[in-house]
Design a protein around this motif. Structure first.
Motif, short mmCIF file in Angstrom:
data_model
loop_
_atom_site.label_atom_id
_atom_site.label_comp_id
_atom_site.label_asym_id
_atom_site.label_seq_id
_atom_site.Cartn_x
_atom_site.Cartn_y
_atom_site.Cartn_z
N GLU A 28 -3.74 4.47 -4.58
CA GLU A 28 -3.97 3.10 -5.05
C GLU A 28 -2.83 2.66 -5.95
O GLU A 28 -2.23 3.46 -6.65
CB GLU A 28 -5.30 3.03 -5.84
N HIS B 249 -2.01 0.91 -9.20
CA HIS B 249 -2.71 0.59 -10.44
C HIS B 249 -1.76 -0.06 -11.43
O HIS B 249 -0.56 0.13 -11.35
CB HIS B 249 -3.25 1.87 -11.10
N SER C 125 0.84 -1.20 0.00
CA SER C 125 0.00 0.00 0.00
C SER C 125 0.88 1.24 0.00
O SER C 125 2.09 1.17 0.20
CB SER C 125 -0.91 0.01 1.23
N ASP D 68 -3.99 -5.42 -5.68
CA ASP D 68 -3.93 -5.60 -4.23
C ASP D 68 -2.52 -5.35 -3.73
O ASP D 68 -2.29 -4.83 -2.64
CB ASP D 68 -4.33 -7.02 -3.84
N ARG E 79 -6.35 -0.95 -13.93
CA ARG E 79 -7.05 -1.61 -12.83
C ARG E 79 -6.20 -1.54 -11.56
O ARG E 79 -4.98 -1.39 -11.62
CB ARG E 79 -7.40 -3.05 -13.19
N ALA E 80 -6.88 -1.63 -10.44
CA ALA E 80 -6.19 -1.55 -9.15
C ALA E 80 -5.61 -2.92 -8.79
O ALA E 80 -6.21 -3.95 -9.08
CB ALA E 80 -7.17 -1.10 -8.07
#
Ligand SMILES: [Cu+2]
Length: 162
Positions: free
Chosen positions: A71, A73, A61, A88, A85-86
């Protein structure tokens, strides 16, 4: 063992501990840049250079006082369409060097900017790695080309309210 020798030993131990601790920082952060925003764009993008000098790790993170949320991406071409898209997490293998670049691949999305990003601005960014832990970086804002056409080259005049 006399006292001064004992003291010296303690000092050596302390220094050794300090060195070991410094070696814990296995991920080295290079240059971090963010693209200057145009008008009232709500989000910005930042690009980080990372070098993993340790074992397999991952960026879990990120956060910054400049944005409500950061985020991870990734961007890729699917046919003619650029898709974002994001993630994890962003894997960072042992020995891997990762240079985020505009237009393709991973980047950090600054969601909900507190204020527009102007070239020359600097702000802090915290990166949280699975093994290397939390590392601080300073982001520099620069004028960078937009990945797609459409007014990215136009400059807006900003009034300063400091
Ligand atoms: Cu993005």
């Amino acid at each position: 063992m006399n006292l001064s020798l004992l003291r010296r030993c303690a000092l050596v131990l302390l220094l050794a501990a300090g060195t070991l601790h410094a070696q814990d920082k296995t991920v080295v952060i290079g240059k971090v840049v963010a693209r200057a925003t145009v008008g009232k764009m709500p989000n910005g993008a930042a690009f980080v250079q990372l070098e993993n000098r340790g074992g397999d790790d991952a960026l879990l993170s990120a956060s910054s006082p400049a944005a409500n949320k950061v985020e991870i991406h990734t961007m890729s071409m699917e046919g003619d369409v650029m898709k974002m898209r994001a993630l994890d997490q962003l894997e960072l293998k042992a020995g891997q060097k990762l240079e985020m670049k505009p237009g393709n691949g991973p980047h950090l999305m600054l969601m909900g900017l507190k204020k527009p990003l102007a070239a020359g601005d600097k702000f802090p960014l915290t990166l949280n790695f699975r093994k290397a832990g939390k590392l601080e970086a300073t982001v520099e804002v620069a004028d960078m080309a937009m990945p797609q056409k459409g007014g990215g080259d136009s400059h807006e005049h900003h009034h300063h309210h400091d």
